[in-house]
Write a protein that holds these residues in place. Sequence first.
Motif, short mmCIF file in Angstrom:
data_model
loop_
_atom_site.label_atom_id
_atom_site.label_comp_id
_atom_site.label_asym_id
_atom_site.label_seq_id
_atom_site.Cartn_x
_atom_site.Cartn_y
_atom_site.Cartn_z
N VAL A 1 0.82 -1.21 0.00
CA VAL A 1 0.00 0.00 0.00
C VAL A 1 0.85 1.26 0.00
N TYR A 2 2.13 1.10 -0.29
CA TYR A 2 3.04 2.24 -0.30
C TYR A 2 3.05 2.93 -1.65
N LYS B 1 -7.20 2.41 5.01
CA LYS B 1 -8.58 2.29 4.53
C LYS B 1 -9.25 3.65 4.41
N GLU B 2 -9.08 4.43 5.46
CA GLU B 2 -9.86 5.66 5.49
C GLU B 2 -9.05 6.92 5.22
#
Lengths: 774, 149
Positions: free
Chosen positions: B103-104, B126-127
């Motif tokens: 997720v980088y 996620k947010e």
Amino acid sequence: MPTNDELQQQLIKDLLIESAEGLDRFDREMLSLEKGEGQPETLNVVFRAIHTIKGTAGCLGLSKVESVAHVGENLLDAVRSGKLSLTQEMIGTLLCYADALREILKCLESTGNEGDKDYSALLQKLQEHQVARTTEATTPEACPAKAETSASPTWGLFDDDPLPVLSPKPESSLPASPPTRTPTAAESGPEREPAMKGPSVSDSAIRVSVDQLDKLMNLVGELVLARNQIVQYSGLIQDNSLIAASQRLNIITTELQEGVMKTRMQPIGNVWTKFPRVVRDVAHELGKKVQLVMQGNETELDRTIIEAIKDPLTHIVRNAIDHGIEMPEARAVAGKPGEGTLLLRAFHEGGQVNIEIMDDGRGMHVAKLKEKAMQKLMITAEQASRMSDREALNLIFLPGFSTAEKITNVSGRGVGMDVVKTNIEKIGGSVDILSEPNSGTTIKIKIPLTLAIIPALVVTSGGERFAIPQVSLLELVRLESDQALKGIQMLSGSPVYRLRGQLLPLCYLNKELEIEAPASSAPQGQSTTAPSSRTSDAVNIVILQADGRQFGLVVDEINDTEEIVVKPLSKQLKGLTCFAGATIMGDGRVALILDVLGLAQHANVINEVRDRSMGDKSKSGSGNTNKQTLLLFDVGKGSRLAIPLSMVARLEEFPRDRIEHSGTHRVVQYRGLILPLIRVADYVTAHGVAEEESPDIIQVVVYSEEGRSVGLVVGSISDIVEEVVNVRRDARGQGILGSAVIQDRITDLLDVSAIIQAADPNFYSQKPALELVA
Amino acid sequence: MSHTKQFCTFFIDGHLFGVEVLKVQEVIRYQEMTRVPLASRTLQGLINLRGQIVTAIDLRRRLELPPRPTHQLPMNVVVRSEEGAVSLLVDEIGDVVEMDDDVYERPPETLRGVSRELVTGVYKLKERLLLILDTEKTVTLQAAPLKGA
């Protein structure tokens, strides 16, 4: 388990430390031999020192050290066993030889290898000494004990050890062996080895790295702070057992602090050990005879300080021999013994260490110093005439000053003494000089014992606390409100305070640091009390000294003196010259330590440092001479000006209606001539008081120069005084040369030529501007 | 299996920032501070961290974000830098999170100003986004301005 490599590194490090000590010992003993004080044992000491180096180097595969050491060792051995007698020349060569070894070791330390400098000439010389004498020596072989058993097998530590195991080798064959590499490992007879190690102090002392000690010192510093906090806290809580415990903690901490400080202390003798050599070399070079006497070798100092004074001291010693002590013939003429004496003395006094360097040489001639300084345009003739002897002696500390007629190898480049002074002042010390023509010069150095923990004055300004190192502190002055109003005067917009007749520039700490206490910045309760203390009208002035100049620092409150632990500032804050560091106070908060010199420069109270310090000093020394007669006058309310009476041709009064105009100039007819008038008030910035239309009679000071005259229109003439005038140039402004205290009032000295120049640029057209004596 | 890294996170002006957890020496609540006159305002002051004097840098000012409301006391995230410990003042402290390389992302082009210099990368939660700060760069201030000196 350390690898071989690490072990090797460690061993090399040990070798370096040991060798440095050994070579110092070597020098020392050699010099005593040279003086003929050597005892039979001395030769052994010298020999052993070299022998150890050679042996260790051999084991570590340092072939160059080993081979160089070896040649000297041979020579020494021959001397030691009585085959040769030591000559002066030989000693000289042997000292060079010790230097060569130092050089290689230094190279090894910095680069990790032995360097590739060629020492064959030196080695050749060493061998010649030996050959020249031993050829006729009857016994070519040394005592049987020297038929050695090689020590190599026990040293088989390293795979890469290049040294072959050796067979015994007769000494006499060595001179013929090539000087480059002599593969003898440890030529130690079994009887020598134990003697070398000996039951020395090494059993009762261990080597501890300096880092380790520094770390300990830091921890103790923190402990001191924690102790302070606990002691403070236990005072608040009336609990007997807590108080008892905190008292115990207090005592133990103090002792611990002293103990740890002691571990960092080194006798000053450690620096001095190299001076006999320095003295000998310099004296030889210059053909002088000097005897060095050292007293107080055991005086102890913090390590960091020892490091810091090493170079300055060396410089002073060299200077003393070069400039101070005369050639033997000259000494004989002066009725002194041919051999000069240089005395180094160290002792503790009042929590400081005093070091004195005394020579019995020619001393310094004050007149000569002044002359030199004038030649170099460092001072004016007038300053010189006012200068006391002591001030004149201090001239040698100015940059670029040197009295040596010739620049020698040794000194005289004029880059020395000022550096000496700055270096010593950097560590909070001071240098003073005393000199008597023909009987010698003494340089006195005072330095603090340690730098890590210093006494400081804690002050408050703008709600913040600051620590001021006590060394810069001269005195404290408190002015009550009415005194403050009278005592502090404004000079061209800058405040000054008159302290016992001297003008002292002032700066306000809160203004300099821009801490006018904006309320938002201080959420803590403490600072809310500060504004009230400031609004109380009393003024607290801390009188400080920086670089020989004094100034007053106005603070809100003076709190207390305290021993503080100096901590450096982080890199983000290095650019701030006003602060020397930070410390933690008893209540656990951080306080900044002011850098007095930096602050003074920031506040512009000591700008033209050197220049003014001369003026300042001349003030205190001017004594009875140099009185000037001055005409005092004003140019309107509150102003007070003076010019030397010698510049005044006449004082005149003219009715206002006699003023006429010629071109743009206002003029009057005066003795059949036209006298241009200059209104002084128009040119003196600080006194721009307009009072054009007041009196009907105008007061004019007539100033004449080469048949031309000009009239200076002033407000009123008040007095003529004869006084010693100490001019301060700080307040220099347009039309003002400076200011001085005359009849207990601050008086500006009018710069007549500047004013005339401004009013009538043609007045001086035939002649360059005058140098007016103020 | 992909690599993961741990970050110590904190909030500044509503944004979530993080620094490598290994760089963090400790996190402490607000400490009394001694202002340093004449120093840049980013440099909030000096704190006493068990006998060690530590410089505190206000991250809001460092990142050119609006100043912290006066009633809100900052927290200290003490990080180890090349020249010793430096405290970063943050609004609120978050969790220590373990982030996956998946997720980088490199900092988005839309980042502007100082953040662009100091933010080395972004992790997509996620947010929200977790902005990773380069501690060395963050604690390096331009030579302190010498007003009038």
